[in-house]
Design a protein around this motif. Structure first.
Motif, mmCIF file in Angstrom:
data_model
loop_
_atom_site.group_PDB
_atom_site.id
_atom_site.type_symbol
_atom_site.label_atom_id
_atom_site.label_comp_id
_atom_site.label_asym_id
_atom_site.label_seq_id
_atom_site.Cartn_x
_atom_site.Cartn_y
_atom_site.Cartn_z
ATOM 1 N N ALA A 66 45.397 39.828 45.396
ATOM 2 C CA ALA A 66 44.191 40.665 45.373
ATOM 3 C C ALA A 66 43.222 40.330 46.499
ATOM 4 O O ALA A 66 42.461 41.200 46.954
ATOM 5 C CB ALA A 66 43.500 40.527 44.021
ATOM 6 N N ALA A 67 43.219 39.092 46.979
ATOM 7 C CA ALA A 67 42.263 38.679 48.005
ATOM 8 C C ALA A 67 42.532 39.322 49.362
ATOM 9 O O ALA A 67 41.681 39.249 50.262
ATOM 10 C CB ALA A 67 42.288 37.159 48.148
ATOM 11 N N LYS A 68 43.676 39.975 49.528
ATOM 12 C CA LYS A 68 44.015 40.519 50.842
ATOM 13 C C LYS A 68 43.053 41.626 51.275
ATOM 14 O O LYS A 68 42.810 41.807 52.479
ATOM 15 C CB LYS A 68 45.449 41.043 50.852
ATOM 16 C CG LYS A 68 45.716 42.231 49.929
ATOM 17 C CD LYS A 68 47.178 42.646 49.966
ATOM 18 C CE LYS A 68 47.447 43.835 49.048
ATOM 19 N NZ LYS A 68 48.864 44.277 49.127
ATOM 20 N N TYR A 69 42.474 42.353 50.331
ATOM 21 C CA TYR A 69 41.586 43.459 50.703
ATOM 22 C C TYR A 69 40.265 42.952 51.273
ATOM 23 O O TYR A 69 39.763 43.487 52.260
ATOM 24 C CB TYR A 69 41.348 44.367 49.498
ATOM 25 C CG TYR A 69 42.630 44.974 48.975
ATOM 26 C CD1 TYR A 69 43.317 45.944 49.702
ATOM 27 C CD2 TYR A 69 43.160 44.564 47.760
ATOM 28 C CE1 TYR A 69 44.500 46.488 49.225
ATOM 29 C CE2 TYR A 69 44.336 45.102 47.273
ATOM 30 C CZ TYR A 69 45.010 46.060 48.011
ATOM 31 O OH TYR A 69 46.179 46.593 47.541
ATOM 32 N N LEU B 76 42.481 37.750 38.023
ATOM 33 C CA LEU B 76 43.896 37.615 37.675
ATOM 34 C C LEU B 76 44.192 36.194 37.215
ATOM 35 O O LEU B 76 43.543 35.238 37.664
ATOM 36 C CB LEU B 76 44.771 37.960 38.889
ATOM 37 C CG LEU B 76 44.628 39.388 39.441
ATOM 38 C CD1 LEU B 76 45.459 39.546 40.709
ATOM 39 C CD2 LEU B 76 45.037 40.416 38.393
ATOM 40 N N PRO B 77 45.191 36.024 36.363
ATOM 41 C CA PRO B 77 45.571 34.675 35.932
ATOM 42 C C PRO B 77 46.052 33.837 37.117
ATOM 43 O O PRO B 77 46.589 34.371 38.098
ATOM 44 C CB PRO B 77 46.716 34.925 34.947
ATOM 45 C CG PRO B 77 46.637 36.367 34.588
ATOM 46 C CD PRO B 77 46.017 37.069 35.737
ATOM 47 N N GLU B 78 45.860 32.544 37.041
ATOM 48 C CA GLU B 78 46.316 31.654 38.092
ATOM 49 C C GLU B 78 47.823 31.817 38.293
ATOM 50 O O GLU B 78 48.586 31.890 37.335
ATOM 51 C CB GLU B 78 45.999 30.210 37.737
ATOM 52 C CG GLU B 78 46.299 29.231 38.862
ATOM 53 C CD GLU B 78 45.826 27.828 38.540
ATOM 54 O OE1 GLU B 78 46.183 26.917 39.320
ATOM 55 O OE2 GLU B 78 45.121 27.644 37.522
ATOM 56 N N GLY B 79 48.236 31.920 39.542
ATOM 57 C CA GLY B 79 49.647 32.074 39.854
ATOM 58 C C GLY B 79 50.143 33.500 39.808
ATOM 59 O O GLY B 79 51.334 33.746 40.028
ATOM 60 N N TYR C 281 51.650 47.639 40.064
ATOM 61 C CA TYR C 281 50.303 47.300 40.537
ATOM 62 C C TYR C 281 49.459 48.537 40.844
ATOM 63 O O TYR C 281 48.438 48.438 41.532
ATOM 64 C CB TYR C 281 50.349 46.403 41.776
ATOM 65 C CG TYR C 281 51.144 45.126 41.624
ATOM 66 C CD1 TYR C 281 51.118 44.388 40.442
ATOM 67 C CD2 TYR C 281 51.928 44.634 42.668
ATOM 68 C CE1 TYR C 281 51.840 43.210 40.304
ATOM 69 C CE2 TYR C 281 52.652 43.452 42.531
ATOM 70 C CZ TYR C 281 52.611 42.755 41.352
ATOM 71 O OH TYR C 281 53.331 41.589 41.225
ATOM 72 N N CYS C 282 49.861 49.693 40.355
ATOM 73 C CA CYS C 282 49.138 50.935 40.620
ATOM 74 C C CYS C 282 48.642 51.518 39.296
ATOM 75 O O CYS C 282 49.448 51.790 38.404
ATOM 76 C CB CYS C 282 50.047 51.952 41.308
ATOM 77 S SG CYS C 282 50.754 51.376 42.884
ATOM 78 N N THR C 283 47.339 51.728 39.183
ATOM 79 C CA THR C 283 46.754 52.222 37.936
ATOM 80 C C THR C 283 46.627 53.743 37.954
ATOM 81 O O THR C 283 47.172 54.429 37.088
ATOM 82 C CB THR C 283 45.380 51.569 37.709
ATOM 83 O OG1 THR C 283 45.526 50.144 37.768
ATOM 84 C CG2 THR C 283 44.813 51.950 36.349
ATOM 85 N N GLY D 89 51.771 45.157 50.659
ATOM 86 C CA GLY D 89 51.912 44.034 51.570
ATOM 87 C C GLY D 89 51.831 42.740 50.793
ATOM 88 O O GLY D 89 50.818 42.479 50.135
ATOM 89 N N TYR D 90 52.902 41.935 50.867
ATOM 90 C CA TYR D 90 53.016 40.732 50.035
ATOM 91 C C TYR D 90 53.648 39.596 50.836
ATOM 92 O O TYR D 90 54.487 38.856 50.342
ATOM 93 C CB TYR D 90 53.866 41.028 48.781
ATOM 94 C CG TYR D 90 53.484 42.327 48.113
ATOM 95 C CD1 TYR D 90 52.463 42.363 47.182
ATOM 96 C CD2 TYR D 90 54.115 43.522 48.458
ATOM 97 C CE1 TYR D 90 52.083 43.552 46.584
ATOM 98 C CE2 TYR D 90 53.741 44.723 47.876
ATOM 99 C CZ TYR D 90 52.726 44.728 46.938
ATOM 100 O OH TYR D 90 52.341 45.912 46.364
#
Length: 311
Positions: A28-31, A20-23, A135-137, A283-284
């Protein structure tokens, strides 16, 4: 971490982290952090964890339009379509989207055998038949419900969506006569995304700032509807974005309230002999470690109630 015969498995997408672009706003790292937490805190034994298998094209087509599936898999999504999803296309995005769906299908099948299963991801309930969103594909819940019904693994399925955002894509895909033996239930923030909601079989909308007591009452009402439906399988979207610290949530739930929610839902299924497959949902929180803590707590409750193997 591979399947162990007929043993119960809990799945996780073993793909690389989304580039993902910075910022970028999506954490994504939560998983990966959740997987590491489950292992480091010994919530259940490592041999239970299994890499999510990719969904087949035929499985995706149970819920999604062929042109959309092709565009995702071939990397021909338009810029507008990518903006609607909220994530830039990459080969990793396509692979991960398939793994998330495949993991929920596998979890649903495992739950039907063992009473409990799930995935340390999933709950992609904003994806519609012909487009992704929020955020859902692809929509893992809708595909899994249709796949297990088509295979005869379950006859009646309830999707219990307790993410703070309404499950519009799930409701749209499964509306009307398309899936008469699938019940869709959503408990969500009334004024939160999506701003154009699609009617579920039951929607319970909550005011901004809702706290634990009122929230748990709404969950009890949702479970009453599930009980009346008498499902063989519950797909439980256990989003934790109702936390007071969540940047996209607008509710005021505590960790204790969410853990009690999970206990009520999982015990409801266990006592009635209804299979339950748990997916992570949204979750954010700020910091994101609060989200990971809540995700892990869901599995701690499940492990306790079902007596999962521990190291």
């Amino acid at each position: 971490m591979t399947p162990d015969g007929d043993a119960m498995n809990i799945y996780y997408p073993a793909t690389e982290e989304l580039p993902l672009p910075e910022g970028h706003r999506f954490p994504a790292a939560k998983y990966r952090a959740l997987l590491e937490t489950v292992l480091s805190e010994k919530i259940f034994a490592e041999h239970i964890l299994t890499a999510s298998p990719p969904a087949s094209e035929a499985e995706l087509l149970l819920a999604h339009d062929a042109a959309y599936v092709t565009a995702v898999m071939s990397g021909t999504l338009t810029a507008d379509a990518q903006r609607r999803i909220g994530l830039p296309w990459s080969p990793i995005l396509a692979a991960r989207a398939r793994a998330v769906v495949g993991g929920t299908i596998a979890a649903a099948r495992s739950a039907m055998q063992h009473g409990l299963s799930g995935q340390l991801a999933g709950g992609t309930h904003h994806a519609h038949a012909g487009f992704g969103s929020g955020y859902c594909t692809f929509n893992d819940l809708a595909v899994a419900a249709l796949a297990v019904r088509a295979a005869g693994a379950a006859r009646r399925i309830a999707i219990l969506d307790l993410d703070v955002h309404q499950g519009d894509g799930t409701a749209a895909i499964l509306a009307g006569d398309k899936a008469p033996d699938v019940l869709t239930v959503s408990v969500h923030g009334e004024r939160n995304f999506p701003f154009r909601k699609v009617a579920s079989d039951l929607d319970i909308a909550l005011a901004d700032g809702t706290e634990d007591t009122s929230y748990l009452g709404a969950v009890a009402d949702a479970l009453a509807a599930v009980a009346s439906f008498r499902p063989d399988l519950v797909l439980y979207q256990a989003g934790v974005d109702g936390l007071a610290s969540d940047t996209l949530g607008r509710l005021a739930l505590t960790h204790e309230g969410l853990a009690e929610r999970d206990r009520i839902v999982i015990e409801h299924c266990r006592r009635r002999g209804v299979a339950i497959a748990i997916v992570a949902g949204g979750g954010y929180a700020q910091p994101i470690s609060e989200t990971v803590r809540a995700y892990a707590a869901t599995w701690r409750v499940a492990a306790e109630l079902f007596g999962l193997d521990r190291p």
